[in-house]
Design an enzyme around this catalytic site. Structure first.
Site, PDB file in Angstrom:
ATOM      1  N   LYS A   1      37.163  23.131  15.747  1.00 15.09           N
ATOM      2  CA  LYS A   1      38.057  23.802  16.697  1.00 15.09           C
ATOM      3  C   LYS A   1      38.829  22.824  17.599  1.00 15.09           C
ATOM      4  O   LYS A   1      39.915  23.143  18.055  1.00 15.09           O
ATOM      5  CB  LYS A   1      37.263  24.774  17.578  1.00 15.09           C
ATOM      6  CG  LYS A   1      36.817  26.031  16.866  1.00 15.09           C
ATOM      7  CD  LYS A   1      36.162  26.992  17.848  1.00 15.09           C
ATOM      8  CE  LYS A   1      35.650  28.237  17.163  1.00 15.09           C
ATOM      9  NZ  LYS A   1      35.091  29.194  18.120  1.00 15.09           N
TER      10      LYS A   1
ATOM     11  N   ASP B   1      39.304  33.368  21.398  1.00 14.31           N
ATOM     12  CA  ASP B   1      37.920  33.562  21.862  1.00 14.31           C
ATOM     13  C   ASP B   1      37.880  34.125  23.285  1.00 14.31           C
ATOM     14  O   ASP B   1      37.080  35.014  23.587  1.00 14.31           O
ATOM     15  CB  ASP B   1      37.142  32.236  21.818  1.00 14.31           C
ATOM     16  CG  ASP B   1      36.644  31.915  20.414  1.00 14.31           C
ATOM     17  OD1 ASP B   1      36.513  32.845  19.594  1.00 14.31           O
ATOM     18  OD2 ASP B   1      36.402  30.729  20.133  1.00 14.31           O
TER      19      ASP B   1
HETATM   20  N1  LIG Z   1      30.484  36.219  19.779  1.00 13.50           N
HETATM   21  C1  LIG Z   1      31.430  35.375  19.452  1.00 13.50           C
HETATM   22  O1  LIG Z   1      32.557  35.723  19.074  1.00 13.50           O
HETATM   23  C2  LIG Z   1      31.143  33.922  19.594  1.00 13.50           C
HETATM   24  C3  LIG Z   1      32.198  32.987  19.668  1.00 13.50           C
HETATM   25  C4  LIG Z   1      31.865  31.621  19.813  1.00 13.50           C
HETATM   26  C5  LIG Z   1      30.514  31.245  19.871  1.00 13.50           C
HETATM   27  N2  LIG Z   1      29.538  32.201  19.804  1.00 13.50           N
HETATM   28  C6  LIG Z   1      28.127  31.825  19.884  1.00 13.50           C
HETATM   29  O2  LIG Z   1      27.916  31.123  21.085  1.00 13.50           O
HETATM   30  C7  LIG Z   1      26.909  30.128  20.890  1.00 13.50           C
HETATM   31  C8  LIG Z   1      27.444  28.771  21.376  1.00 13.50           C
HETATM   32  O3  LIG Z   1      28.557  28.410  20.561  1.00 13.50           O
HETATM   33  P1  LIG Z   1      29.477  27.122  20.911  1.00 13.50           P
HETATM   34  O4  LIG Z   1      30.589  27.154  19.923  1.00 13.50           O
HETATM   35  O5  LIG Z   1      29.760  27.081  22.355  1.00 13.50           O
HETATM   36  O6  LIG Z   1      28.463  25.945  20.528  1.00 13.50           O
HETATM   37  P2  LIG Z   1      28.448  24.440  21.125  1.00 13.50           P
HETATM   38  O7  LIG Z   1      29.823  24.028  21.525  1.00 13.50           O
HETATM   39  O8  LIG Z   1      27.711  23.652  20.100  1.00 13.50           O
HETATM   40  O9  LIG Z   1      27.551  24.547  22.463  1.00 13.50           O
HETATM   41  C9  LIG Z   1      26.184  24.869  22.366  1.00 13.50           C
HETATM   42  C10 LIG Z   1      25.614  25.089  23.762  1.00 13.50           C
HETATM   43  O10 LIG Z   1      24.264  25.541  23.619  1.00 13.50           O
HETATM   44  C11 LIG Z   1      23.395  24.664  24.349  1.00 13.50           C
HETATM   45  N3  LIG Z   1      22.108  24.597  23.648  1.00 13.50           N
HETATM   46  C12 LIG Z   1      21.909  24.412  22.318  1.00 13.50           C
HETATM   47  N4  LIG Z   1      20.585  24.452  22.027  1.00 13.50           N
HETATM   48  C13 LIG Z   1      19.940  24.635  23.213  1.00 13.50           C
HETATM   49  C14 LIG Z   1      18.580  24.751  23.579  1.00 13.50           C
HETATM   50  N5  LIG Z   1      17.599  24.685  22.659  1.00 13.50           N
HETATM   51  N6  LIG Z   1      18.264  24.954  24.892  1.00 13.50           N
HETATM   52  C15 LIG Z   1      19.256  25.044  25.816  1.00 13.50           C
HETATM   53  N7  LIG Z   1      20.570  24.937  25.544  1.00 13.50           N
HETATM   54  C16 LIG Z   1      20.906  24.733  24.256  1.00 13.50           C
HETATM   55  C17 LIG Z   1      24.116  23.339  24.383  1.00 13.50           C
HETATM   56  O11 LIG Z   1      23.618  22.560  25.469  1.00 13.50           O
HETATM   57  P3  LIG Z   1      23.868  20.955  25.531  1.00 13.50           P
HETATM   58  O12 LIG Z   1      25.220  20.779  26.163  1.00 13.50           O
HETATM   59  O13 LIG Z   1      22.756  20.487  26.366  1.00 13.50           O
HETATM   60  O14 LIG Z   1      23.809  20.472  24.104  1.00 13.50           O
HETATM   61  C18 LIG Z   1      25.565  23.817  24.617  1.00 13.50           C
HETATM   62  O15 LIG Z   1      25.781  24.155  25.962  1.00 13.50           O
HETATM   63  C19 LIG Z   1      26.567  30.143  19.400  1.00 13.50           C
HETATM   64  O16 LIG Z   1      25.394  30.908  19.216  1.00 13.50           O
HETATM   65  C20 LIG Z   1      27.751  30.859  18.766  1.00 13.50           C
HETATM   66  O17 LIG Z   1      27.389  31.585  17.585  1.00 13.50           O
HETATM   67  C21 LIG Z   1      29.836  33.497  19.680  1.00 13.50           C
END
Ligand SMILES: NC(=O)c1ccc[n+]([C@@H]2O[C@H](COP(=O)([O-])OP(=O)(O)OC[C@H]3O[C@@H](n4cnc5c(N)ncnc54)[C@H](OP(=O)(O)O)[C@@H]3O)[C@@H](O)[C@H]2O)c1
Length: 293
Positions: free
Chosen positions: A71, A107
């Site tokens: 992205k 988003d």
């Molecule tokens: N519903 C929708 O349309 C939609 C759209 C986009 C994303 N999502 C969902 O949102 C979630 C995040 O997506 P993203 O794209 O933002 O991912 P990302 O950029 O990889 O960010 C992941 C986030 O989760 C945190 N994290 C990961 N594992 C963790 C753990 N075990 N304990 C605490 N914090 C943890 C990370 O913290 P650190 O900074 O410390 O690594 C970071 O803040 C995913 O589940 C994705 O499927 C949903």
């Protein structure tokens, strides 16, 4: 409509894409709208992203979705960005306009529509867990919509702080602060209307790993929104519902980001109910959903 020689292509570029819900949702939408378009998912390794975007140009694709992990990287290959994509520094939708590839981000729109549909309004105070792409969309959209106070809680505190500084820079009227993940969250939640889980905690196949927070920290009246959509009912959503709290689930955001992308590619209103039906059917067939029976 059976694909033929004049069928237009909309591609999904990501890695992995094998479990993506978007092909089911968008192809259902194209069928319902009677459009001669097909949506296909392509697994694109990072080193091939530039070639894949050049491929979109060469093939005259109508557009594309871009997902994890491309992205941000995709920005360098595009001709123009929408104001939302520029603000978020990330693109999830590409539209070919007069031969130029324009990057959009739907988003934040999806997040806002999900909240509006679930609550009929946008909360003015929120705790956002996470500092990745989803958290950025949630925090910046809430601030843009006039939120008075936002608290960003993240496992890696520097990333939380960086997001807070960005919110402050773009929206000085919003009081934003960063906290580490932990018991400090309980106090922040007591003063908030909304909790957004924008971390991947609770997502299949790690759905039963340690929760993001102690459910006793959820105060009465708090709205709980989980952006994780597989499983549909995460441990956090279960805990909130057990306390009688209002909830907004991740598939709502997924639906509306997709509906907005459809509108950008086609210039037509999205057949939202048909898309919702296809999305729920595809989610029910996911490995995570099957495991939970
Ligand atoms: N519903 C929708 O349309 C939609 C759209 C986009 C994303 N999502 C969902 O949102 C979630 C995040 O997506 P993203 O794209 O933002 O991912 P990302 O950029 O990889 O960010 C992941 C986030 O989760 C945190 N994290 C990961 N594992 C963790 C753990 N075990 N304990 C605490 N914090 C943890 C990370 O913290 P650190 O900074 O410390 O690594 C970071 O803040 C995913 O589940 C994705 O499927 C949903």
């Amino acid at each position: 409509m059976v694909p033929g020689a004049s069928t237009g292509l909309v591609a999904l570029l990501g890695d992995p894409v094998a479990h993506s819900i978007s092909p089911a949702m968008q192809n259902a939408a194209f069928r319902t709208a009677g459009l001669d378009l097909v949506y296909l998912a392509f697994r694109v390794p990072a080193e091939e992203l530039g070639a894949a975007v050049a491929g979109l140009r060469a093939l005259g694709a109508v557009g594309a979705n871009v997902t994890v992990p491309h992205k941000v990287a995709v920005l360098q290959w595009l001709d123009e960005l929408s104001p939302e994509a520029r603000l978020l520094g990330a693109v999830n939708t590409v539209v070919r306009e007069k031969g130029r590839l324009v990057g959009h981000n739907t988003d934040a729109y999806g997040f806002r529509r999900a909240l509006e549909e679930g609550l009929g309004r946008l909360p003015r105070t929120a705790v956002i867990a996470g500092a990745g792409g989803a958290a950025r969309a949630a925090a910046l959209e809430l601030a843009r919509a006039g939120a008075a106070r936002l608290t960003v809680v993240n496992r890696t505190p520097e990333r939380g702080q960086a997001l807070v500084e960005e919110v402050r820079r773009h929206f000085p009227g919003c009081r934003a602060e960063a906290l580490p993940l932990g018991v400090e969250m309980a106090e922040a939640l007591r003063g908030a209307e909304l909790l957004v889980n924008a971390t991947s905690v609770g997502m299949w196949p790690h759905s039963e790993e340690p929760p993001l927070l102690d459910p006793d920290w959820l105060p009465p009246g708090l709205v709980v929104c989980d952006l994780v959509y597989n499983p549909r009912e995460t441990a956090l959503i279960r805990a909130a519902r057990a306390r009688g709290l209002p909830t907004v689930t991740g598939e709502q955001m997924l639906l509306y980001q997709g509906a907005r992308a459809f509108e950008l590619w086609t210039g037509q209103p999205a057949p939202v109910e048909e898309m919702r039906r296809a999305l729920l059917e595809a989610l029910a067939a996911w490995p995570g959903a099957r495991e939970r029976g």
